[in-house]
Structures are given as structure tokens and as C-alpha cells.
Design a protein around this motif. Structure first.
Motif, PDB file in Angstrom:
ATOM      1  N   MET B 124       0.924  -1.098   0.212  1.00  0.00           N
ATOM      2  CA  MET B 124      -0.063   0.137  -0.005  1.00  0.00           C
ATOM      3  C   MET B 124       0.771   1.274  -0.009  1.00  0.00           C
ATOM      4  O   MET B 124       0.619   2.388  -0.685  1.00  0.00           O
ATOM      5  N   GLY B 128       0.328   3.752  -2.889  1.00  0.00           N
ATOM      6  CA  GLY B 128       0.169   5.369  -2.264  1.00  0.00           C
ATOM      7  C   GLY B 128       1.448   6.174  -2.808  1.00  0.00           C
ATOM      8  O   GLY B 128       1.047   7.245  -3.493  1.00  0.00           O
ATOM      9  N   LEU B 241      -3.735   2.639  -4.500  1.00  0.00           N
ATOM     10  CA  LEU B 241      -3.825   1.852  -3.292  1.00  0.00           C
ATOM     11  C   LEU B 241      -4.098   0.618  -3.561  1.00  0.00           C
ATOM     12  O   LEU B 241      -3.746  -0.491  -2.709  1.00  0.00           O
ATOM     13  N   THR B 242      -5.253   0.389  -4.238  1.00  0.00           N
ATOM     14  CA  THR B 242      -5.964  -0.789  -4.228  1.00  0.00           C
ATOM     15  C   THR B 242      -4.908  -1.782  -5.189  1.00  0.00           C
ATOM     16  O   THR B 242      -4.716  -3.088  -4.701  1.00  0.00           O
ATOM     17  N   GLY B 244      -1.688  -1.642  -5.031  1.00  0.00           N
ATOM     18  CA  GLY B 244      -0.747  -1.995  -3.992  1.00  0.00           C
ATOM     19  C   GLY B 244      -1.143  -3.308  -3.079  1.00  0.00           C
ATOM     20  O   GLY B 244      -0.478  -4.159  -2.867  1.00  0.00           O
ATOM     21  N   VAL B 245      -2.516  -3.332  -2.757  1.00  0.00           N
ATOM     22  CA  VAL B 245      -2.983  -4.470  -1.871  1.00  0.00           C
ATOM     23  C   VAL B 245      -3.002  -5.594  -2.681  1.00  0.00           C
ATOM     24  O   VAL B 245      -2.474  -6.574  -2.352  1.00  0.00           O
TER      25      VAL B 245
END
Ligand SMILES: Nc1ncnc2c1ncn2[C@@H]1O[C@H](COP(=O)(O)OP(=O)(O)O)[C@@H](O)[C@H]1O
Ligand SMILES: [Mg+2]
Lengths: 269, 341
Positions: B124, B128, B241-242, B244-245
Motif C-alpha cells: 500500500m 500510495g 492503493l488498491t 498495492g493491496v
């Protein structure tokens, strides 16, 4: 395709002069660096009327409308909605206050379908767990209300609301944009050059839509270059010239030639 | 008021006067996952005819396991490309996250859940940072992620001192994603299931939530999205961010698949992930595509690589074939997008 029945000419509602304007602008100034877009503009929009804004290229029509709808913030001056001062920082703010806009650069998302475009930015969620926790949208419900909304506006050529907007003709796209502005109980609808890119028949359909809106009691601001359209549809005409309001006239008080003369500065109001 | 006795099918209005080719283009345009589906079926048939070992259940199982990591990376990549961006750092983020997971799990004696949580945080944070560069510093995604690709790769090497962590040195949870179990005779790995889970969640989110519509709208036309009341930057940031997850998930799957965490593996997976997205029918121009297409695209790449190697061809021919696939896919996309101007 529907045919427009052009029998309903000029059912001009009497504008009550002492009614409170729905939307008012006082002394709006907007500059872009050294370019003066607006130079102290006043504008009044009364309930149930169609107000046309005309003016030469660069007269400040789009800038005026952008200030009224939150797409630009004026440097000076104030905007009143139902007599109350409002400050729009973003288009969302104006939208939340009930001012819906169809921008000159048609703000639709081509790859999304008609229903998604109508609800873009204000999607309806499913009730209960699915909506509040999983945040799923009520797709069937939105499609149904999209259909109903289009029907009420008399846009019968757009029955399949699952068609992507990019598959539509220019006039149909414009209809989607206008329908989006007109739907959801908006207070004021603003249209920037809605017929500029359209053929005769499609323009006619858009003008018919404007009339439908007015008949539903929604006041409309419409920018147009097309004098016959303006004189056909408008109750009052705001003539914008060099960043100011040169005059406010009506189709009854002035001829098209006189309007153009005021617009170009060849005559005073 | 006009009553709705309109033409029975409004689509007919623009469907009729077109040649069969244009009609086919219209269909492909409306269903972006259709062309990769056709290509996948054809390539499975062709490779099956060329070599009977290809269709053996054990080989099909192998293909799915080979696809799991790239497929997961490609899911993240799809999100970014839908917003008309591109992420050159997906492989590097995955490697960095996997190194952090592996080090925490093997070295400190911390519970493996904590190792996974750290990996998730790393994913994340990387996403980010990419999102920050794109939305705040207004860098083009290509440049921003080219930069972070190098940064993340270097950090992964420095952090791990270039050393591989073997699966045996980690708690079993870390390599759980590599365990397999039979489903109707095919051995399926946990990693493949996790990948499918990620696709399912993304598919629902993209098609059935407001966020999903906004992702498409932002990719379609940023200005139009903004004027429709969508906060473009917030959507973009949420997308990075998603991603990154999902990349952290890919890291876990990679550890299981390789039974190790290595700082030198996975960098070439960047391009494979983009390839899968493009072959899967998602437009590099944003706003058009479906997540399932990407899964098909990843499977096509896997099938080509596997089929060509079974045919005994040098690995260079796989690279050649994948390269040609990309060019064909992008050309096809250009042609499809010409529907109605
Ligand atoms: N974003 C902008 N940046 C700089 N100048 C602008 C901008 N928007 C409008 N202007 C200028 O402001 C004036 C009014 O423009 P506009 O409102 O678009 O006119 P109209 O819509 O009447 O043709 C023009 O001189 C135009 O060049
Ligand atoms: Mg203008």
C-alpha cells in the motif's frame, strides 16, 4: 425517431417582474491573467422562464455560466440562489444546490451506458447490507428510473439505457446530457451551446426538450449562437458583450437584427 | 407528451446499414472480453492438436500455477490502465513486498500474520507513493512508475542484501499459497484460488459499485468525470492503493509458487502483466475493458509459453510469440475503437 410537432409555438408564460429570481448574479468579475473574461456582470433568472444568453465569441458567455455552476470561481461579485448567497467551489457544490449544467464540451463518459451516465456521480445503492456494507449499486433500479426519466422528457429514441453513449449519434448524446441535467428534480438547468454541433432535426429535439423542462416549471439558461433558436425558445434574452451585460431584451421587444446589433455594439439597447 | 411507441429496438437504428465486418467490430467493441476468449479457445485447440501432452490434466494444472503470479499482477495493472495510466513498477512492488514478508517471517520469529501485514503495508505504501506522484505532482504515470520501479527494485536488493530466503526457513503459512489440492482430477494451488478471488472481488467492484463506474469515467475522460462531480484525484489515489493491496497478494502467491523469496525474480513480470491486460482487450487509452479479459489474457500468455515449450521450441520463440501477440492485440484495439468515429 420521434417527430417534433411544432404546433406549440410561443406559449410564453408571463414573467412576473416582482417575483424573486431563482438565480441572481451581481457584479461578477473573472480574469484570466490579463484577459478579462467577465467585467462586472449582473444576471437574473426568474421562475419558469427560459433565459437565453447571446453574445459574440469571447464575450464571456461560457465563463459566466461556469461561474454560476461552480466550474470557475469568480474573482468578485456574488451569486444568490433563491435570494441566499452561495459560494460554489466545485461543480459538485452547484449540483448539490440544484443547478445542473450541460457544458459546451459535453461532459459524458462515452464508454459508460446511458443509465450509468445519467447517474454518474450520484449512484443509488442497494438497500440493506448489500448497499451499506458492500456498497453495491442498485443497477436495476437506476436503469428503471433512467427509462422513466427519459420517457417523461419525451426522449423516446433512447429506450435501451444499457447502450454505451459512444454508440449514439451527436443529437442522442446531447439528449443524454440534457436528460441528466433535467432529471432528479433540479432547480435550474443550464445549457451551453446545446445545438451548436447538431443538425436541424436534432436541434429541434433539443429545443423541444427545453420546452418540456420549462413546462415542468424548471427555469433554463441557454447559451446559443443561433438567433432563430433563441427567438423561438427564449422568454428573455441576456446580451453579453465584452464581459458585460449590454442589455436584457425579449423576443417581443426587439427583432433579431436589433439583437445582433446590440451584440456587436452597433446599437444600444 | 409523446408516448413510448418508439421503434421496437433502438439498437436496430445503427445496427442495420452496416457491413458484416463493421458489425463484428461493433460486437467486439461492446464485449471487450470476447476476442481474448476466442483467441484462448483457438490456441488451446491448436496446441492440443500439436501435442497430446498439452491437454493432459497435469499440464493444464501447471499452466494455471504458472499464470497465478502474473495473473495477479495483471489484475492490479488492469485497474491502473483502466484509468488511462500504466504501472511499470508492479513487479518491483511485488518483489519488495515479498522480501519484507519473507524477512519478517524468517528472521524475527514474529507470527506469520504479522509478516503478511507488513507485506500488505509495503504494497500500500508503494501504491500510495505512485498515486501521490500521479495525483499531486501530476507526473505522467509512465514516468512516475519508471522512477519508482528503479527505486523499489534497489530498495528490495539493499534490504535483502541480495539474498534469497528459502521456503523452508519460513513458517508454513508463507508458502501455503503454493500448496495444491485436487479438483476433479486437476491439481489446483491455493495461489490460483486467491488470484481468482481477487478477480471476483474486482469484477464486482468494477461493475456493481459507484467506485467502479468512476474508475471507468476517469479513464474515459477526466474532465467530463470532474464536471460530473467525481473527485478525479481521489479515484486515482484509491486505484493505486488498491493495486498495492493486490500486489502484496501477488507477493504471497509468488513466495508459495517459488517456495522462496528472491530479490532477482519477477522484474520481467512487469511486461507480462501489461501484455496480459492488453491481450485481454483493455484499452491502453483507458475507460474500456473488463477485468475477466485480463484473466483470459494472462491465460493466453501462459498457454503460448507452455505450448511452445512443449513443442520443443527455444524460449526465445515464446518471447517472439508474446511480442507478436501484443502488437496484434493493440492493433485490434485501435481498429475496434474506431466504431462510430
Ligand atoms: N481558462 C481560460 N484561460 C484564459 N482565458 C480564458 C479562459 N476561459 C475563457 N478565457 C477568455 O475569456 C474570454 C471569454 O471567454 P468565454 O467565456 O469562453 O467566451 P464565449 O463563451 O462567450 O465565447 C475570452 O477572451 C477567452 O479567451
Ligand atoms: Mg463558449
Amino acid at each position: 425517431m420521434t417527430t417534433i410537432d411544432d404546433t406549440s409555438t410561443a406559449g410564453t408564460p408571463a414573467v412576473v417582474p416582482d417575483a424573486t429570481p431563482v438565480l441572481q448574479a451581481r457584479g461578477l468579475v473573472k480574469t484570466f491573467g490579463r484577459v478579462v473574461g467577465l467585467d462586472g456582470v449582473d444576471l437574473d433568472l426568474y421562475p419558469g422562464e427560459v433565459l437565453a444568453i447571446i453574445g459574440d465569441n469571447g464575450a464571456g458567455k461560457s465563463t459566466l455560466v461556469k461561474c454560476l455552476t461552480g466550474a470557475e470561481t469568480p474573482d468578485q461579485g456574488e451569486i444568490l440562489l433563491d435570494g441566499n448567497k452561495v459560494h460554489f467551489k466545485r461543480p459538485q457544490d452547484a449540483r448539490a444546490a440544484g443547478i445542473e449544467t450541460v457544458y459546451q464540451t459535453l461532459a459524458v463518459s462515452p464508454s459508460l451506458d446511458i443509465a450509468s451516465n445519467l447517474f454518474l456521480g450520484r449512484e443509488v445503492r442497494r438497500p440493506g447490507f448489500l448497499g451499506t456494507v458492500l456498497r453495491l449499486t442498485d443497477r436495476a433500479g437506476m436503469r428503471e428510473s433512467a427509462r422513466r426519466e427519459l420517457r417523461e422528457l419525451g426522449i423516446s429514441t433512447l429506450q435501451d439505457v444499457t447502450v454505451p453513449v459512444e454508440n449514439l449519434s451527436g443529437g442522442q448524446r446531447q439528449a443524454v446530457a440534457v436528460a441528466r441535467a433535467a432529471a432528479f428534480g433540479s432547480k435550474v438547468v443550464v445549457l451551453d451551446e446545446p445545438t451548436a454541433a447538431l443538425g436541424v432535426r436534432e436541434s429541434g429535439q433539443v429545443l423541444e426538450l427545453v420546452r418540456t423542462l420549462r413546462d415542468k416549471g424548471v427555469p433554463v439558461i441557454i447559451i446559443s449562437h443561433n438567433m432563430p433558436h433563441v427567438f423561438e425558445i427564449a422568454d428573455r434574452i441576456h446580451v453579453q458583450r465584452l464581459g458585460r451585460c449590454a442589455a436584457t431584451i425579449t423576443p417581443q421587444s426587439h427583432t433579431m437584427t436589433e439583437a445582433v446589433a446590440i451584440m456587436t455594439g452597433a446599437a444600444q439597447a | 407528451m409523446t408516448t413510448t411507441t418508439a421503434t421496437a429496438d433502438p439498437a436496430a437504428e445503427f445496427l442495420d446499414r452496416r457491413s458484416p465486418l463493421e458489425r463484428a467490430r461493433g460486437v467486439l467493441h461492446r464485449y471487450p472480453a470476447l476476442s481474448p476468449a476466442i483467441v484462448l479457445v483457438l490456441s488451446v485447440i491448436v496446441f492440443g492438436l500439436l501435442n497430446d501432452r498439452f491437454l493432459a490434466l497435469s499440464n493444464l494444472s501447471l499452466i494455471t500455477q504458472q499464470v497465478a503470479v502474473v495473473g495477479t499482477l495483471a489484475a492490479a495493472q488492469t485497474l491502473i490502465i483502466l484509468t488511462a495510466g500504466i504501472d511499470l513498477s508492479v513487479g518491483a512492488v511485488m518483489v519488495l513486498a515479498s522480501m519484507v514478508m519473507a524477512q519478517v517471517a524468517s528472521g524475527s520469529g514474529a507470527p506469520p500474520v504479522l509478516a503478511l501485514a507488513f507485506g500488505l503495508l509495503v504494497g500500500m505504501a508503494c501504491g500510495g507513493l505512485n498515486g501521490f506522484l500521479v495525483t499531486r505532482l501530476k507526473l505522467p504515470p509512465f514516468i512516475a512508475t519508471l522512477g519508482t520501479f528503479n527505486v523499489f527494485t534497489a530498495i528490495a536488493l539493499l534490504y535483502s542484501r541480495g539474498a534469497t530466503v528459502r521456503g523452508g526457513d519460513m513458517p508454513a503459512v508463507m508458502t501455503w499459497t503454493g500448496t495444491t489440492f485436487p479438483v476433479f482430477g486437476v491439481r489446483v494451488s491455493t495461489g490460483v484460488l486467491l488470484m481468482l478471488g481477487a478477480y471476483l472481488v474486482l469484477a464486482v467492484a468494477l461493475s456493481r459499485t459507484a467506485w467502479g463506474k468512476h474508475v471507468y469515467a476517469v479513464g474515459d475522460d477526466k474532465d467530463a468525470a470532474r464536471l460530473s462531480g467525481i473527485s478525479v484525484n481521489r479515484v486515482l489515489l484509491s486505484v493505486y492503493l488498491t493495486a498495492g493491496v493486490i500486489l502484496a497478494l501477488a507477493a504471497w502467491i509468488q513466495i508459495g509458487r517459488a517456495n522462496a523469496a528472491s530479490p532477482n525474480v519477477g522484474v520481467d513480470m512487469n511486461l507480462d502483466s501489461i501484455t496480459a491486460v492488453v491481450i485481454g482487450g483493455t484499452s491502453l487509452f483507458g475507460g474500456r475493458g473488463v477485468i475477466w479479459g485480463t484473466l483470459l489474457g494472462a491465460l493466453i500468455v501462459g498457454v503460448f509459453r507452455n505450448g511452445l515449450s512443449l513443442a520443443g521450441l527455444d524460449v526465445l520463440y515464446q518471447t517472439l510469440a508474446v511480442g507478436i501477440l501484443v502488437i496484434v492485440a493493440v492493433s485490434l484495439d485501435q481498429w475496434i475503437r474506431k466504431v462510430r468515429k
